[in-house]
Design a protein around this motif. Structure first.
Motif, mmCIF file in Angstrom:
data_model
loop_
_atom_site.group_PDB
_atom_site.id
_atom_site.type_symbol
_atom_site.label_atom_id
_atom_site.label_comp_id
_atom_site.label_asym_id
_atom_site.label_seq_id
_atom_site.Cartn_x
_atom_site.Cartn_y
_atom_site.Cartn_z
ATOM 1 N N GLU A 1 3.685 -0.876 15.501
ATOM 2 C CA GLU A 1 2.984 -1.729 14.545
ATOM 3 C C GLU A 1 3.959 -2.670 13.824
ATOM 4 O O GLU A 1 3.655 -3.854 13.606
ATOM 5 C CB GLU A 1 2.222 -0.880 13.521
ATOM 6 N N GLU A 2 5.152 -2.152 13.488
ATOM 7 C CA GLU A 2 6.142 -3.005 12.830
ATOM 8 C C GLU A 2 6.636 -4.091 13.782
ATOM 9 O O GLU A 2 6.869 -5.242 13.380
ATOM 10 C CB GLU A 2 7.318 -2.157 12.345
ATOM 11 N N VAL A 3 6.799 -3.741 15.053
ATOM 12 C CA VAL A 3 7.248 -4.722 16.046
ATOM 13 C C VAL A 3 6.214 -5.823 16.217
ATOM 14 O O VAL A 3 6.538 -7.011 16.305
ATOM 15 C CB VAL A 3 7.545 -4.022 17.391
ATOM 16 N N ILE A 4 4.922 -5.425 16.267
ATOM 17 C CA ILE A 4 3.856 -6.423 16.415
ATOM 18 C C ILE A 4 3.830 -7.359 15.210
ATOM 19 O O ILE A 4 3.653 -8.584 15.348
ATOM 20 C CB ILE A 4 2.500 -5.717 16.603
ATOM 21 N N ALA A 5 4.048 -6.784 14.037
ATOM 22 C CA ALA A 5 4.072 -7.612 12.834
ATOM 23 C C ALA A 5 5.238 -8.591 12.878
ATOM 24 O O ALA A 5 5.100 -9.769 12.513
ATOM 25 C CB ALA A 5 4.166 -6.720 11.589
ATOM 26 N N LEU A 6 6.399 -8.150 13.338
ATOM 27 C CA LEU A 6 7.545 -9.048 13.469
ATOM 28 C C LEU A 6 7.277 -10.127 14.510
ATOM 29 O O LEU A 6 7.686 -11.279 14.357
ATOM 30 C CB LEU A 6 8.792 -8.240 13.850
ATOM 31 N N ASP A 7 6.569 -9.747 15.590
ATOM 32 C CA ASP A 7 6.226 -10.713 16.630
ATOM 33 C C ASP A 7 5.327 -11.814 16.059
ATOM 34 O O ASP A 7 5.491 -13.003 16.360
ATOM 35 C CB ASP A 7 5.545 -9.987 17.786
ATOM 36 N N SER A 8 4.401 -11.417 15.244
ATOM 37 C CA SER A 8 3.478 -12.408 14.664
ATOM 38 C C SER A 8 4.193 -13.376 13.723
ATOM 39 O O SER A 8 3.731 -14.494 13.497
ATOM 40 C CB SER A 8 2.347 -11.692 13.904
ATOM 41 N N SER A 9 5.351 -12.938 13.198
ATOM 42 C CA SER A 9 6.120 -13.814 12.297
ATOM 43 C C SER A 9 7.152 -14.637 13.047
ATOM 44 O O SER A 9 7.970 -15.312 12.410
ATOM 45 C CB SER A 9 6.811 -12.963 11.228
ATOM 46 N N GLY A 10 7.140 -14.576 14.392
ATOM 47 C CA GLY A 10 8.039 -15.423 15.192
ATOM 48 C C GLY A 10 9.388 -14.802 15.483
ATOM 49 O O GLY A 10 10.335 -15.528 15.807
ATOM 50 N N ALA A 11 9.511 -13.462 15.394
ATOM 51 C CA ALA A 11 10.809 -12.818 15.632
ATOM 52 C C ALA A 11 11.178 -12.781 17.119
ATOM 53 O O ALA A 11 12.348 -12.661 17.464
ATOM 54 C CB ALA A 11 10.790 -11.390 15.068
ATOM 55 N N PHE A 12 10.175 -12.843 17.998
ATOM 56 C CA PHE A 12 10.444 -12.800 19.434
ATOM 57 C C PHE A 12 10.820 -14.189 19.944
ATOM 58 O O PHE A 12 10.305 -15.206 19.460
ATOM 59 C CB PHE A 12 9.221 -12.288 20.202
ATOM 60 N N HIS A 13 11.709 -14.214 20.962
ATOM 61 C CA HIS A 13 12.161 -15.462 21.550
ATOM 62 C C HIS A 13 11.980 -15.411 23.066
ATOM 63 O O HIS A 13 12.108 -14.345 23.675
ATOM 64 C CB HIS A 13 13.640 -15.717 21.218
ATOM 65 N N ARG A 14 11.720 -16.553 23.630
ATOM 66 C CA ARG A 14 11.515 -16.649 25.080
ATOM 67 C C ARG A 14 12.797 -16.252 25.812
ATOM 68 O O ARG A 14 13.890 -16.701 25.473
ATOM 69 C CB ARG A 14 11.125 -18.085 25.447
ATOM 70 N N LEU A 15 12.670 -15.408 26.854
ATOM 71 C CA LEU A 15 13.808 -14.980 27.661
ATOM 72 C C LEU A 15 13.937 -15.912 28.868
ATOM 73 O O LEU A 15 12.981 -16.102 29.618
ATOM 74 C CB LEU A 15 13.625 -13.531 28.152
ATOM 75 N N ASN A 16 15.124 -16.490 29.043
ATOM 76 C CA ASN A 16 15.332 -17.458 30.120
ATOM 77 C C ASN A 16 16.116 -16.875 31.279
ATOM 78 O O ASN A 16 16.659 -17.618 32.104
ATOM 79 C CB ASN A 16 16.074 -18.687 29.561
ATOM 80 N N GLN A 17 16.188 -15.555 31.359
ATOM 81 C CA GLN A 17 16.954 -14.896 32.422
ATOM 82 C C GLN A 17 15.998 -14.156 33.355
ATOM 83 O O GLN A 17 15.097 -13.450 32.900
ATOM 84 C CB GLN A 17 17.951 -13.889 31.837
ATOM 85 N N ALA A 18 16.263 -14.291 34.678
ATOM 86 C CA ALA A 18 15.459 -13.533 35.638
ATOM 87 C C ALA A 18 15.732 -12.037 35.499
ATOM 88 O O ALA A 18 14.832 -11.211 35.640
ATOM 89 C CB ALA A 18 15.764 -14.011 37.059
ATOM 90 N N ALA A 19 16.999 -11.681 35.245
ATOM 91 C CA ALA A 19 17.378 -10.290 35.009
ATOM 92 C C ALA A 19 17.891 -10.179 33.576
ATOM 93 O O ALA A 19 18.969 -10.700 33.265
ATOM 94 C CB ALA A 19 18.455 -9.840 36.005
ATOM 95 N N PRO A 20 17.150 -9.559 32.656
ATOM 96 C CA PRO A 20 17.596 -9.455 31.265
ATOM 97 C C PRO A 20 18.975 -8.834 31.157
ATOM 98 O O PRO A 20 19.256 -7.814 31.784
ATOM 99 C CB PRO A 20 16.525 -8.549 30.626
ATOM 100 N N ASN A 21 19.850 -9.446 30.378
ATOM 101 C CA ASN A 21 21.226 -8.973 30.231
ATOM 102 C C ASN A 21 21.624 -9.120 28.773
ATOM 103 O O ASN A 21 21.756 -10.224 28.256
ATOM 104 C CB ASN A 21 22.155 -9.791 31.135
ATOM 105 N N PHE A 22 21.828 -7.972 28.099
ATOM 106 C CA PHE A 22 22.187 -7.974 26.692
ATOM 107 C C PHE A 22 23.586 -7.409 26.460
ATOM 108 O O PHE A 22 23.942 -7.068 25.330
ATOM 109 C CB PHE A 22 21.155 -7.174 25.893
ATOM 110 N N ALA A 23 24.374 -7.261 27.570
ATOM 111 C CA ALA A 23 25.764 -6.790 27.522
ATOM 112 C C ALA A 23 25.821 -5.403 26.865
ATOM 113 O O ALA A 23 24.827 -4.682 26.797
ATOM 114 C CB ALA A 23 26.644 -7.801 26.814
ATOM 115 N N ALA A 24 27.019 -5.026 26.384
ATOM 116 C CA ALA A 24 27.185 -3.723 25.730
ATOM 117 C C ALA A 24 26.676 -3.825 24.298
ATOM 118 O O ALA A 24 27.196 -4.620 23.496
ATOM 119 C CB ALA A 24 28.644 -3.305 25.762
ATOM 120 N N THR A 25 25.673 -3.049 23.961
ATOM 121 C CA THR A 25 25.076 -3.121 22.627
ATOM 122 C C THR A 25 24.448 -1.783 22.272
ATOM 123 O O THR A 25 24.013 -1.022 23.148
ATOM 124 C CB THR A 25 24.006 -4.234 22.572
ATOM 125 N N SER A 26 24.431 -1.503 20.987
ATOM 126 C CA SER A 26 23.731 -0.307 20.501
ATOM 127 C C SER A 26 22.340 -0.660 19.981
ATOM 128 O O SER A 26 21.625 0.212 19.481
ATOM 129 C CB SER A 26 24.558 0.360 19.396
#
Length: 658
Positions: A55-80
């Motif tokens: 529910e919190e994620v959906i609320a953040l999505d509605s406020s524009g927190a999500f961004h279009r992904l321009n990669q065919a294979a998602p790559n976020f490198a080393a991250t926690s």
């Protein structure tokens, strides 16, 4: 009492999010005719270090927190961070469809579907959970997209990992997936089969020769293979499917790889004597490998991963520089070693660039696998070249001889087919062809017998290869022409070749008469051995008698056109060797071992017109020849060695007593 308004608010938010995303984000169409399709660019993403509810994620999505992904294979490198992906799906085929996440190292995955009554958790999986809980029993992750035909649904996907977070994101039917995975399984089977084959081969060599370099190399191969088995989760799938916590120790194999690479390199390059400064510096990498293992055990995986990535790359660069230094100092086995680590460095760089989102992710084989396979191949060449450090092969057999025989058999088969169609018309031509085939076969057999011992040639013809053999006692003789360079300087080419031909023909006849085996000639040097390929208890006596006659034969040649007399010096040592056939384009029967090296030193420390034998050979011949002990003589790269001159008789040649 207050739940109904909250549900209505959530549904309204979902409708707004879906409507807003539909105007900017394309819809994934599930159609069986499309096979497996990559859908990374159909998604939007949001990353956060915090644990959030759907529910919190959906609320953040509605406020524009999500961004279009321009990669065919998602790559976020080393991250926690926890990464959320949102995508919309419309199903047009009645078959079941799955979402495929290609990475095996995803600790926790959650897939939510937005329905009329709100978000619904479809699947929770990951490599932190038992393998049997997966929808389909495959190393990567397949998640069922549960919706009806002609229905459009929005999904939220939550992904987290202690490893570099990059993966292919695809959709398709199970049939399409397994057809695609068949290619990956085949390539992985080839890779792991190759690595295990090289490991077993070098382990058997270690068992035979007891040289630590082969043990360390096997350790190195095993650690790389274990690391790759962790990466693709074959160990998890087949060995501990109910103990996902063991997957956390995958990075420990990187520490083992660093340790084994250092141990192998120090032994192979003899760094303690050839490069003592580098030998001391290598202790840092041994400690680094141990530290990585400790960090994995105490559950500090991200730091262990970063240290392993940096450590392996630094080690590869360090060993590459070490190879350059030793190669420039004249250590010839460093050539293949140098190329091998150069290839591995490229593989590491490519793999790191993949994890850093600079290069695209390969769906079937990663760059590190390709680099490691090429590296172990080149290191195997380096080990073979190390055995041949003190001799230079003159390849005498031609691969075309075997090819001619194969061509002849193919020609026979072709002629037989023609004979079936036109037997009366082509009888004469077929007989002529068979006659030519027989002539070619006899030529190829004669050529093979002229360059290999009879038993070895027969084995090579019968099996396609000759099995290497270990001989416990063989006498090896080296001889060369004294002051050959000064004798031949300015000598006409024709006279030089004729003189060498006469001398080597004489030696060939004597070697053949005394049941010795000619191994090779290198310039003015000649190498022969007694006791191979057929063991002979009298090989030491026979080889000394042959040496006597060779000195007599050469002494009978008249001076050359410049008035110079030619002399030989001979060295003999007795001991164990390994014999076999080597060569790819041409075959050569050769022998290897410390015995060959020491026999060469006997020849180097001999004198013109003299036969110099080691103490091992002296023990075999002392009842037959008068010998003079020369004392302990310094032999290059060996140390002090007891040497004897076989004394000449009254005619100037060594005397033999029977």
């Amino acid at each position: 009492m207050h739940q109904a308004p909250v549900v209505r608010l959530v549904l309204l938010t979902l409708l707004l999010v879906t409507a807003a995303s539909g105007s900017t984000q394309p819809v994934i169409v599930l159609d069986a005719a499309d096979g497996v399709q990559t859908v990374g660019t159909y998604t939007a993403f949001f990353r956060t270090p915090d644990e959030l509810s759907i529910e919190e994620v959906i609320a953040l999505d509605s406020s524009g927190a999500f961004h279009r992904l321009n990669q065919a294979a998602p790559n976020f490198a080393a991250t926690s961070d926890i990464v959320w992906l949102r995508f919309t799906v419309r199903k047009v085929s009645p078959l079941p469809f799955y979402l495929h996440l290609s990475s095996a190292f995803l600790d926790r995955i959650e897939l939510y579907q937005i329905g009329e009554s709100g978000p619904r958790l479809l699947r929770r999986t990951g490599d932190d959970l038992p393998f049997a809980e997966r929808d389909l029993q495959v190393p990567s992750f397949l998640l069922l997209l549960d919706q009806r035909v002609e229905e459009t649904r929005t999904y939220y996907l939550s992904v987290r990992s202690d490893q570099p977070l990059f993966f292919s994101l695809r959709t398709g039917t199970p049939k399409a997936y397994f057809e695609d995975l068949h290619t990956q399984d085949f390539l992985q089977g080839v890779y792991f089969g190759f690595m295990l084959l090289i490991f077993l081969y070098n382990f058997l060599i270690y068992v035979s020769l007891r040289e630590r370099v082969y043990l360390y190399y096997g350790f190195y191969l095993l650690s790389i293979t274990l690391f790759m088995s962790f990466v693709f989760q074959y160990l998890f799938q087949y060995f501990w499917p109910n103990f996902p916590q063991l997957n956390r120790y995958a990075v420990a194999t990187a520490g083992l790889t660093i340790i084994s690479a250092v141990l192998f390199s120090r032994e192979f390059l003899s760094t303690l004597t050839n490069a003592p400064r580098f030998h001391r510096l290598s202790r840092f990498f041994l400690g680094l490998g141990g530290l990585i293992i400790i960090l994995v055990v105490v559950q500090v995986p991200l730091l262990a991963l970063m240290l392993s990535q940096a450590g392996i790359l630094l080690l590869a660069l360090f060993l590459f520089v070490l190879g350059v230094v030793l190669y420039r100092r004249g250590f010839s086995p460093a050539k293949y070693y140098l190329i091998a680590w150069g290839v591995l460095i490229l593989g590491f760089v490519a793999a790191m660039l993949e994890s850093l989102n600079v290069l695209p992710v390969s769906p079937h084989l990663n760059s590190l696998q390709i680099g490691s396979a090429l590296e172990v191949t080149l290191l195997s060449f380096a080990l073979a070249d190390r055995i041949n450090t003190y001799k230079r092969d003159r390849i005498q057999a031609q691969r075309e001889a075997l090819h001619a025989a194969q061509t002849a058999h193919a020609l026979v088969a072709q002629q037989k087919e023609i004979l079936e169609e036109r037997v009366e018309e082509r009888t004469r031509q077929l007989h002529e062809t068979l006659r030519l085939v027989e002539i070619e076969r006899e030529k190829s057999d004669h050529l093979l017998l002229s360059i290999l011992p009879n038993d070895i040639a027969a084995e090579l013809k019968e099996r396609g290869y000759a099995e290497p053999r270990f001989f416990r006692s063989v006498s090896v003789m080296f001889m060369d022409i004294v002051q050959f360079s000064s004798l031949t300087r300015g000598l006409p080419a024709r006279e030089l070749v004729d003189r060498l031909d006469d001398i080597f023909n004489c030696i060939d006849d004597i070697v053949s008469t005394h049941s010795l085996e000619k191994i090779k000639t290198i310039g003015d040097a000649y190498m022969a051995a007694g006791g191979i390929p057929n063991p002979d208890d009298g090989h030491a006596v026979q080889i000394v008698v042959a040496a006597q006659k060779i000195l007599e034969c050469v002494a009978q040649f008249p001076p050359d056109s410049r008035g110079n007399c030619w002399q030989m010096r001979i060295g003999i040592h007795t001991g164990p060797v390994v014999a076999g056939v080597v060569g790819k384009n041409k075959f050569a029967y050769d022998i290897w071992g410390e015995t060959v090296n020491l026999a060469s030193r006997m020849e180097v420390n001999s004198a013109p017109g003299r036969i110099n034998v080691s103490e091992a050979t002296f023990n075999y011949i002392q009842d037959h020849f008068a010998c003079t002990f020369r004392g302990q003589v310094e032999a290059r790269n060996i140390g002090l060695v007891g040497m004897y001159f076989v004394e000449p008789g009254s005619n100037g040649s060594p005397v033999c007593r029977f």
